[in-house]
Design an enzyme around this catalytic site. Structure first.
Site, mmCIF file in Angstrom:
data_model
loop_
_atom_site.group_PDB
_atom_site.id
_atom_site.type_symbol
_atom_site.label_atom_id
_atom_site.label_comp_id
_atom_site.label_asym_id
_atom_site.label_seq_id
_atom_site.Cartn_x
_atom_site.Cartn_y
_atom_site.Cartn_z
ATOM 1 C CB SER A 59 -0.917 0.014 1.228
ATOM 2 O OG SER A 59 -1.708 -1.151 1.256
HETATM 3 N N1 SAM Z 1 -0.486 -4.446 3.988
HETATM 4 C C1 SAM Z 1 0.162 -4.998 2.825
HETATM 5 C C2 SAM Z 1 1.578 -4.539 2.689
HETATM 6 O O1 SAM Z 1 2.052 -3.753 3.517
HETATM 7 O O2 SAM Z 1 2.246 -5.003 1.743
HETATM 8 C C3 SAM Z 1 -0.599 -4.696 1.568
HETATM 9 C C4 SAM Z 1 -1.832 -5.451 1.486
HETATM 10 S S1 SAM Z 1 -2.529 -5.558 -0.109
HETATM 11 C C5 SAM Z 1 -3.113 -3.933 -0.405
HETATM 12 C C6 SAM Z 1 -3.976 -6.501 0.337
HETATM 13 C C7 SAM Z 1 -3.679 -7.932 0.644
HETATM 14 O O3 SAM Z 1 -4.866 -8.538 1.158
HETATM 15 C C8 SAM Z 1 -3.265 -8.747 -0.573
HETATM 16 O O4 SAM Z 1 -2.032 -9.349 -0.357
HETATM 17 C C9 SAM Z 1 -4.398 -9.771 -0.703
HETATM 18 O O5 SAM Z 1 -3.969 -11.021 -1.204
HETATM 19 C C10 SAM Z 1 -4.873 -9.874 0.722
HETATM 20 N N2 SAM Z 1 -6.223 -10.428 0.897
HETATM 21 C C11 SAM Z 1 -7.345 -10.232 0.176
HETATM 22 N N3 SAM Z 1 -8.371 -10.920 0.689
HETATM 23 C C12 SAM Z 1 -7.897 -11.567 1.782
HETATM 24 C C13 SAM Z 1 -8.453 -12.438 2.753
HETATM 25 N N4 SAM Z 1 -9.743 -12.815 2.719
HETATM 26 N N5 SAM Z 1 -7.663 -12.917 3.730
HETATM 27 C C14 SAM Z 1 -6.364 -12.578 3.799
HETATM 28 N N6 SAM Z 1 -5.760 -11.763 2.900
HETATM 29 C C15 SAM Z 1 -6.518 -11.256 1.912
#
Ligand code: SAM
Length: 211
Positions: A59
């Site tokens: 992000s």
């Molecule tokens: N906070 C992270 C970082 O610092 O790199 C960025 C997160 S990214 C914007 C969102 C993440 O949420 C992705 O890696 C995606 O695969 C994950 N995601 C989506 N749905 C999810 C779920 N139901 N459970 C766990 N992770 C999930």
């Protein structure tokens, strides 16, 4: 990329300009080297989201800082993070807290983040690969919950796992744009407020978007 510590200071200046005031959050950014969380370090300290593969992103730093500040973190709290991604936000959270629990649905990303944080010496993080929309009941209730992907609505499974007095930060809305919601749990239920529009990748799972 310039020298990482100089790049990091320039980024911290941008975080301040964007309205981040909590010095502890800015200090956490100083300590976590963002260039070690991305494949191509050239843009690591730009204030932008970057691809981490599998259609996912690390992000935008101002958003990571804003969400961290909204959690109003204290020392002895137990934090649940949904969406480990690169592990950058996880590393920021781990600077504050007793124990961080983080869930990622993509095994490759979850495993990579776990290895990366282990190698970097973050010992207070517990990782899981799975559907974070169900929370992590075994370790609940949590003092803080942060969801770093956009949900259609706030999953009850998560609000049920928030401790009384706890705070949850979660983007909710449609797939194109969400509102950054902040919930505080009281004896009488959940109080909510919006912190404005944000754009996140979708939260996919049983209590999120369908695949
Ligand atoms: N906070 C992270 C970082 O610092 O790199 C960025 C997160 S990214 C914007 C969102 C993440 O949420 C992705 O890696 C995606 O695969 C994950 N995601 C989506 N749905 C999810 C779920 N139901 N459970 C766990 N992770 C999930």
């Amino acid at each position: 990329m310039l020298d990482p510590s100089l790049s990091s200071e320039l980024l911290i200046g941008k975080l301040r300009e964007s309205g981040v005031k909590d010095e502890r959050v800015l200090e956490a950014f100083r300590k976590v080297p963002r260039h070690l969380f991305v494949d191509n370090p050239v843009q690591a300290y730009d204030d932008i989201a970057l691809s981490i593969g599998y259609g996912q992103t690390i992000s935008q730093p101002t958003l990571v800082a804003q969400m961290t500040e909204l959690l109003n973190l204290g020392k002895d709290q137990k934090i649940l993070e949904i969406g480990t991604g690169s592990g950058f936000q996880t590393a920021i959270l781990s600077q504050f807290s007793r124990r961080v629990f983080t869930i990622e649905r993509h095994k490759e990303l979850g495993d990579k983040a776990r290895l990366r944080l282990r190698e970097m010496g973050y010992a207070n993080v517990t990782f899981k690969v799975g559907d974070g929309t169900c929370g992590w009941r075994q370790y609940s209730p949590f003092d803080r919950i942060i969801v770093t992907a956009g949900a259609p609505v706030t999953p009850e499974s998560l609000s049920n796992q928030l401790a009384v007095g706890g705070i949850m930060v979660i983007p909710t809305g449609d797939k194109a744009m969400q509102e950054l919601m902040v919930y505080t749990k009281t004896e009488n239920g959940l109080e909510s407020r919006s912190e404005g529009a944000v754009v996140f990748v979708p939260l996919i799972g049983q209590h999120g978007w369908k695949e």
